[in-house]
Design a protein around this motif. Structure first.
Motif, PDB file in Angstrom:
ATOM      1  N   LEU A  23       0.856  -1.179   0.000  1.00  0.00           N
ATOM      2  CA  LEU A  23       0.000   0.000   0.000  1.00  0.00           C
ATOM      3  C   LEU A  23       0.893   1.230   0.000  1.00  0.00           C
ATOM      4  CD1 LEU A  23      -2.699  -0.936   2.652  1.00  0.00           C
ATOM      5  CD2 LEU A  23      -3.002  -0.785   0.203  1.00  0.00           C
ATOM      6  N   CYS A  24       0.513   2.230  -0.767  1.00  0.00           N
ATOM      7  CA  CYS A  24       1.266   3.484  -0.844  1.00  0.00           C
ATOM      8  C   CYS A  24       0.263   4.620  -0.718  1.00  0.00           C
ATOM      9  CB  CYS A  24       2.016   3.568  -2.169  1.00  0.00           C
ATOM     10  SG  CYS A  24       2.936   5.079  -2.369  1.00  0.00           S
ATOM     11  N   LYS A  25       0.531   5.526   0.207  1.00  0.00           N
ATOM     12  CA  LYS A  25      -0.384   6.630   0.435  1.00  0.00           C
ATOM     13  C   LYS A  25       0.366   7.945   0.266  1.00  0.00           C
ATOM     14  CE  LYS A  25      -3.536   8.452   3.874  1.00  0.00           C
ATOM     15  NZ  LYS A  25      -3.998   8.362   5.252  1.00  0.00           N
ATOM     16  N   SER A  26      -0.198   8.824  -0.510  1.00  0.00           N
ATOM     17  CA  SER A  26       0.312  10.177  -0.668  1.00  0.00           C
ATOM     18  C   SER A  26      -0.882  11.114  -0.592  1.00  0.00           C
ATOM     19  CB  SER A  26       1.062  10.314  -1.995  1.00  0.00           C
ATOM     20  OG  SER A  26       0.192  10.091  -3.076  1.00  0.00           O
ATOM     21  N   PRO A  27      -0.667  12.418  -0.480  1.00  0.00           N
ATOM     22  CA  PRO A  27      -1.806  13.343  -0.349  1.00  0.00           C
ATOM     23  C   PRO A  27      -2.790  13.212  -1.521  1.00  0.00           C
ATOM     24  CG  PRO A  27       0.236  14.475   0.149  1.00  0.00           C
ATOM     25  CD  PRO A  27       0.607  13.116  -0.363  1.00  0.00           C
ATOM     26  N   ALA A  73      -2.721  -7.739  -9.138  1.00  0.00           N
ATOM     27  CA  ALA A  73      -3.749  -6.698  -9.140  1.00  0.00           C
ATOM     28  C   ALA A  73      -3.103  -5.374  -8.768  1.00  0.00           C
ATOM     29  CB  ALA A  73      -4.860  -7.027  -8.149  1.00  0.00           C
ATOM     30  N   ILE A  74      -3.384  -4.381  -9.561  1.00  0.00           N
ATOM     31  CA  ILE A  74      -2.879  -3.031  -9.295  1.00  0.00           C
ATOM     32  C   ILE A  74      -4.076  -2.101  -9.287  1.00  0.00           C
ATOM     33  CG2 ILE A  74      -1.411  -1.164 -10.144  1.00  0.00           C
ATOM     34  CD1 ILE A  74       0.308  -3.295 -11.489  1.00  0.00           C
ATOM     35  N   GLY A  75      -4.165  -1.267  -8.267  1.00  0.00           N
ATOM     36  CA  GLY A  75      -5.303  -0.356  -8.189  1.00  0.00           C
ATOM     37  C   GLY A  75      -4.887   1.002  -7.647  1.00  0.00           C
ATOM     38  N   ARG A  76      -5.641   1.988  -8.030  1.00  0.00           N
ATOM     39  CA  ARG A  76      -5.365   3.344  -7.542  1.00  0.00           C
ATOM     40  C   ARG A  76      -6.695   4.045  -7.317  1.00  0.00           C
ATOM     41  NH1 ARG A  76      -2.436   7.483 -11.382  1.00  0.00           N
ATOM     42  NH2 ARG A  76      -4.408   7.302 -12.456  1.00  0.00           N
ATOM     43  N   LEU A  77      -6.752   4.782  -6.214  1.00  0.00           N
ATOM     44  CA  LEU A  77      -7.905   5.609  -5.897  1.00  0.00           C
ATOM     45  C   LEU A  77      -7.378   7.024  -5.714  1.00  0.00           C
ATOM     46  CD1 LEU A  77     -10.890   5.987  -5.149  1.00  0.00           C
ATOM     47  CD2 LEU A  77     -10.237   5.491  -2.794  1.00  0.00           C
ATOM     48  N   ARG A  78      -7.832   7.908  -6.572  1.00  0.00           N
ATOM     49  CA  ARG A  78      -7.386   9.302  -6.509  1.00  0.00           C
ATOM     50  C   ARG A  78      -8.610  10.177  -6.277  1.00  0.00           C
ATOM     51  NH1 ARG A  78      -3.973  11.598 -11.369  1.00  0.00           N
ATOM     52  NH2 ARG A  78      -2.468  10.145 -10.478  1.00  0.00           N
ATOM     53  N   ILE A  79      -8.529  11.000  -5.251  1.00  0.00           N
ATOM     54  CA  ILE A  79      -9.623  11.912  -4.930  1.00  0.00           C
ATOM     55  C   ILE A  79      -9.104  13.334  -5.073  1.00  0.00           C
ATOM     56  CG2 ILE A  79     -11.218  12.686  -3.144  1.00  0.00           C
ATOM     57  CD1 ILE A  79     -10.998   9.839  -1.971  1.00  0.00           C
ATOM     58  N   LYS A  80      -9.772  14.105  -5.892  1.00  0.00           N
ATOM     59  CA  LYS A  80      -9.353  15.471  -6.131  1.00  0.00           C
ATOM     60  C   LYS A  80     -10.574  16.377  -5.917  1.00  0.00           C
ATOM     61  CE  LYS A  80      -7.041  18.256  -9.607  1.00  0.00           C
ATOM     62  NZ  LYS A  80      -6.456  18.262 -10.946  1.00  0.00           N
ATOM     63  N   ARG A  81     -10.380  17.376  -5.098  1.00  0.00           N
ATOM     64  CA  ARG A  81     -11.474  18.283  -4.809  1.00  0.00           C
ATOM     65  C   ARG A  81     -11.571  19.312  -5.945  1.00  0.00           C
ATOM     66  NH1 ARG A  81     -12.724  21.513   0.710  1.00  0.00           N
ATOM     67  NH2 ARG A  81     -14.594  22.560  -0.078  1.00  0.00           N
ATOM     68  N   LEU A  82     -12.760  19.436  -6.495  1.00  0.00           N
ATOM     69  CA  LEU A  82     -13.019  20.408  -7.550  1.00  0.00           C
ATOM     70  C   LEU A  82     -13.752  21.596  -6.957  1.00  0.00           C
ATOM     71  CD1 LEU A  82     -14.225  17.974 -10.325  1.00  0.00           C
ATOM     72  CD2 LEU A  82     -11.935  18.885  -9.986  1.00  0.00           C
ATOM     73  N   THR A  83     -13.347  22.777  -7.325  1.00  0.00           N
ATOM     74  CA  THR A  83     -13.999  23.980  -6.761  1.00  0.00           C
ATOM     75  C   THR A  83     -14.958  24.587  -7.740  1.00  0.00           C
ATOM     76  OG1 THR A  83     -12.170  25.342  -7.488  1.00  0.00           O
ATOM     77  CG2 THR A  83     -12.136  24.501  -5.224  1.00  0.00           C
TER      78      THR A  83
END
Length: 93
Positions: free
Chosen positions: A51-55, A83-93
């Protein structure tokens, strides 16, 4: 000796339904292409889970390799699941 048919029939129907569902899913799946870079990255992944976590992002990779033999003198098979997966959350203004 009497056979207990109803439980055996239930098991046969249940496993048969799973087999038919898997076969149907395999037949309906579209044939895709996998780039050599992605294939090389999956080959290079170590066994286990990382697991790798970044902002704003969480990435995970997992790989399991097993060797199976069909019977004592049967052929051997190597099964490699990656299995490779990524979850990216980006706040839109």
């Amino acid at each position: 000796m009497a056979l207990n048919i109803p439980p055996m029939a239930f098991l046969a129907l249940r496993y048969g339904a799973v087999a038919v569902a898997g076969f149907t899913a395999a037949r309906l799946a579209r044939r895709g292409r996998l780039s050599p870079a992605v294939e090389a990255e999956m080959d290079a992944a170590p066994d286990g889970v990382q697991l790798c976590k970044s902002p704003g992002q969480l990435a995970a990779a997992g790989k399991m390799t097993r060797t199976l033999q069909a019977g004592p003198f049967g052929p051997k098979f190597r099964i490699d699941g990656t299995a490779i997966g990524r979850l990216r959350i980006k706040r839109l203004t």
